[in-house]
Design a protein around this motif. Sequence first.
Motif, PDB file in Angstrom:
ATOM      1  N   ARG A 280       1.060  -1.606  -0.022  1.00 19.55           N
ATOM      2  CA  ARG A 280       0.471   0.037  -0.069  1.00 19.55           C
ATOM      3  C   ARG A 280       0.864   1.273   0.286  1.00 19.55           C
ATOM      4  NH1 ARG A 280       0.279   2.606   4.250  1.00 19.55           N
ATOM      5  NH2 ARG A 280       0.437   1.533   6.321  1.00 19.55           N
ATOM      6  N   THR A 281      -0.138   1.852   0.058  1.00 18.85           N
ATOM      7  CA  THR A 281       1.293   3.739  -0.233  1.00 18.85           C
ATOM      8  C   THR A 281       1.356   4.300   1.107  1.00 18.85           C
ATOM      9  OG1 THR A 281      -0.920   4.810  -0.077  1.00 18.85           O
ATOM     10  CG2 THR A 281      -0.276   4.310  -2.172  1.00 18.85           C
ATOM     11  N   SER A 282       1.958   4.769   1.396  1.00 17.72           N
ATOM     12  CA  SER A 282       2.711   6.219   2.886  1.00 17.72           C
ATOM     13  C   SER A 282       0.938   5.993   3.456  1.00 17.72           C
ATOM     14  CB  SER A 282       3.471   6.489   3.267  1.00 17.72           C
ATOM     15  OG  SER A 282       3.062   8.119   1.811  1.00 17.72           O
ATOM     16  N   THR A 283      -0.380   6.670   2.434  1.00 18.83           N
ATOM     17  CA  THR A 283      -1.482   6.853   2.572  1.00 18.83           C
ATOM     18  C   THR A 283      -2.501   5.752   3.278  1.00 18.83           C
ATOM     19  OG1 THR A 283      -2.019   7.542   1.264  1.00 18.83           O
ATOM     20  CG2 THR A 283      -1.838   9.474   2.304  1.00 18.83           C
ATOM     21  N   GLY A 284      -1.741   4.513   3.122  1.00 26.16           N
ATOM     22  CA  GLY A 284      -3.289   3.822   3.080  1.00 26.16           C
ATOM     23  C   GLY A 284      -3.706   2.939   2.266  1.00 26.16           C
ATOM     24  N   GLU A 285      -3.970   3.296   0.816  1.00 30.06           N
ATOM     25  CA  GLU A 285      -4.213   3.496  -0.536  1.00 30.06           C
ATOM     26  C   GLU A 285      -3.736   1.619  -0.868  1.00 30.06           C
ATOM     27  OE1 GLU A 285      -3.335   6.123  -0.069  1.00 30.06           O
ATOM     28  OE2 GLU A 285      -5.537   6.557   0.652  1.00 30.06           O
ATOM     29  N   LEU A 286      -4.457   0.781  -1.594  1.00 29.91           N
ATOM     30  CA  LEU A 286      -4.041  -0.800  -1.805  1.00 29.91           C
ATOM     31  C   LEU A 286      -3.720   0.156  -2.909  1.00 29.91           C
ATOM     32  CD1 LEU A 286      -6.373  -2.599   0.530  1.00 29.91           C
ATOM     33  CD2 LEU A 286      -3.453  -2.385   0.322  1.00 29.91           C
ATOM     34  N   LEU A 287      -2.040  -1.036  -3.322  1.00 29.20           N
ATOM     35  CA  LEU A 287      -1.992  -0.958  -5.054  1.00 29.20           C
ATOM     36  C   LEU A 287      -3.131  -1.579  -5.386  1.00 29.20           C
ATOM     37  CD1 LEU A 287       2.099  -1.981  -4.987  1.00 29.20           C
ATOM     38  CD2 LEU A 287       0.522   0.529  -5.088  1.00 29.20           C
ATOM     39  N   ASP A 288      -2.957  -0.990  -7.267  1.00 31.84           N
ATOM     40  CA  ASP A 288      -4.353  -1.759  -7.438  1.00 31.84           C
ATOM     41  C   ASP A 288      -3.781  -2.205  -9.056  1.00 31.84           C
ATOM     42  OD1 ASP A 288      -7.591  -1.857  -8.266  1.00 31.84           O
ATOM     43  OD2 ASP A 288      -6.446  -1.464  -9.962  1.00 31.84           O
ATOM     44  N   PRO A 289      -3.570  -3.297  -9.892  1.00 32.39           N
ATOM     45  CA  PRO A 289      -4.112  -4.632  -9.052  1.00 32.39           C
ATOM     46  C   PRO A 289      -3.001  -4.826  -7.734  1.00 32.39           C
ATOM     47  CG  PRO A 289      -2.198  -5.166 -11.029  1.00 32.39           C
ATOM     48  CD  PRO A 289      -3.039  -4.064 -11.023  1.00 32.39           C
ATOM     49  N   PRO A 290      -3.656  -5.430  -6.988  1.00 32.88           N
ATOM     50  CA  PRO A 290      -2.738  -5.779  -5.168  1.00 32.88           C
ATOM     51  C   PRO A 290      -1.495  -6.530  -5.948  1.00 32.88           C
ATOM     52  CG  PRO A 290      -4.369  -7.291  -5.598  1.00 32.88           C
ATOM     53  CD  PRO A 290      -4.963  -6.159  -6.703  1.00 32.88           C
ATOM     54  N   VAL A 291      -0.729  -6.220  -4.736  1.00 29.78           N
ATOM     55  CA  VAL A 291       0.236  -7.482  -5.007  1.00 29.78           C
ATOM     56  C   VAL A 291       0.787  -7.519  -3.673  1.00 29.78           C
ATOM     57  CG1 VAL A 291       3.296  -6.976  -4.749  1.00 29.78           C
ATOM     58  CG2 VAL A 291       1.688  -5.954  -6.396  1.00 29.78           C
ATOM     59  N   ARG A 292       0.654  -8.790  -3.214  1.00 24.30           N
ATOM     60  CA  ARG A 292       1.015  -9.563  -2.023  1.00 24.30           C
ATOM     61  C   ARG A 292       2.172  -9.701  -1.656  1.00 24.30           C
ATOM     62  NH1 ARG A 292      -3.243 -10.803   1.706  1.00 24.30           N
ATOM     63  NH2 ARG A 292      -5.309 -10.925   0.249  1.00 24.30           N
ATOM     64  N   LEU A 293       3.049 -10.052  -0.782  1.00 26.12           N
ATOM     65  CA  LEU A 293       3.999 -10.761  -0.425  1.00 26.12           C
ATOM     66  C   LEU A 293       4.021 -11.845  -0.014  1.00 26.12           C
ATOM     67  CD1 LEU A 293       6.198  -7.802   1.090  1.00 26.12           C
ATOM     68  CD2 LEU A 293       5.887  -8.530  -1.704  1.00 26.12           C
ATOM     69  N   PRO A 294       4.502 -13.438   0.143  1.00 28.64           N
ATOM     70  CA  PRO A 294       4.517 -14.694   0.707  1.00 28.64           C
ATOM     71  C   PRO A 294       4.645 -13.974   2.385  1.00 28.64           C
ATOM     72  CG  PRO A 294       6.384 -14.536   0.074  1.00 28.64           C
ATOM     73  CD  PRO A 294       5.572 -13.285  -0.496  1.00 28.64           C
ATOM     74  N   ALA A 295       3.999 -15.013   3.392  1.00 30.66           N
ATOM     75  CA  ALA A 295       4.342 -14.513   4.771  1.00 30.66           C
ATOM     76  C   ALA A 295       5.454 -14.850   5.124  1.00 30.66           C
ATOM     77  CB  ALA A 295       3.096 -15.727   5.518  1.00 30.66           C
ATOM     78  N   GLY A 296       5.904 -13.904   6.030  1.00 30.56           N
ATOM     79  CA  GLY A 296       7.567 -13.838   7.009  1.00 30.56           C
ATOM     80  C   GLY A 296       8.299 -13.447   5.385  1.00 30.56           C
ATOM     81  N   ALA A 297       7.691 -12.582   4.605  1.00 32.70           N
ATOM     82  CA  ALA A 297       8.902 -11.642   3.354  1.00 32.70           C
ATOM     83  C   ALA A 297       9.574 -10.405   4.330  1.00 32.70           C
ATOM     84  CB  ALA A 297       8.085 -11.656   2.132  1.00 32.70           C
ATOM     85  N   SER A 298      11.216 -11.374   3.987  1.00 34.12           N
ATOM     86  CA  SER A 298      11.814  -9.851   4.524  1.00 34.12           C
ATOM     87  C   SER A 298      12.014  -8.707   3.737  1.00 34.12           C
ATOM     88  CB  SER A 298      12.826 -10.606   5.156  1.00 34.12           C
ATOM     89  OG  SER A 298      13.552  -9.162   5.375  1.00 34.12           O
TER      90      SER A 298
END
Length: 244
Positions: free
Chosen positions: A120-138
């Motif tokens: 998401r952006t620094s103000t809270g908006e999610l990217l479109d289309p969404p980008v999801r990182l795998p659990a535990g990603a560093s």
Amino acid sequence: MLVGLHSAATGLMAQQERLDAIANDIANVSTPGYKRLRVGFRDLVYQQAGMGAGPGVVTGSGAAAQVIGRSFQAGAQLETGRPLDVAIEGDGFIRVRRAEGTIALTRDGSLQVTPDGRLRTSTGELLDPPVRLPAGASEADISIGADGTVRVGNQVAGRITLVRVTAPERLAAAGDNLFLPTAASGQPVAAGDARLRQGFLEQSNVDLSEAMVGMIEAQRGFQLASRAITVQDEAWGIANGIRR
């Protein structure tokens, strides 16, 4: 004389609007990706001069300030070394989705990760289309390519979509460094030439020295318009004090 008072009063309002725009720019001089406002002046209605004036002589009714868009000149790029900071090189925007579901555009590449792994952006908006990182990603394992591809190690997590519009100066500001497409700006399309630069942030394109000069000019204009009102008032006082 009433025309003179009206012209001076509109001058006051116009200079106040210019001051407000410059103050907003100065307040956002450190906001990543911020684009400065462009303010112009326009004449108000002209009308035929009164009796005794020659043919074709007209008098104006003052001036008004008008925001004519924003300057989308690219700001300087600051190296941060943070994996989730990206600067856009070229004519493009990051597409995001606001809380109410509408699409918005931004040049602010200071990205964050939500608790469920979405970018998401620094103000809270999610990217479109969404980008999801795998659990535990560093963050140290995250790489973002010039084309927007996001990888965590050898795994592709998604892609940051870059778009452009035909007339960016016609975008509507929505606050929080976001812009909304309008009929005048055109609808967002893929920005084929735009690239991302990981570990950098685009800075505001506000030139602080230029903004300060503009503020001084607006203050001087405000003072002159205020003085014109004082002179008009004194003239009315003299006229009202004349005895027949």
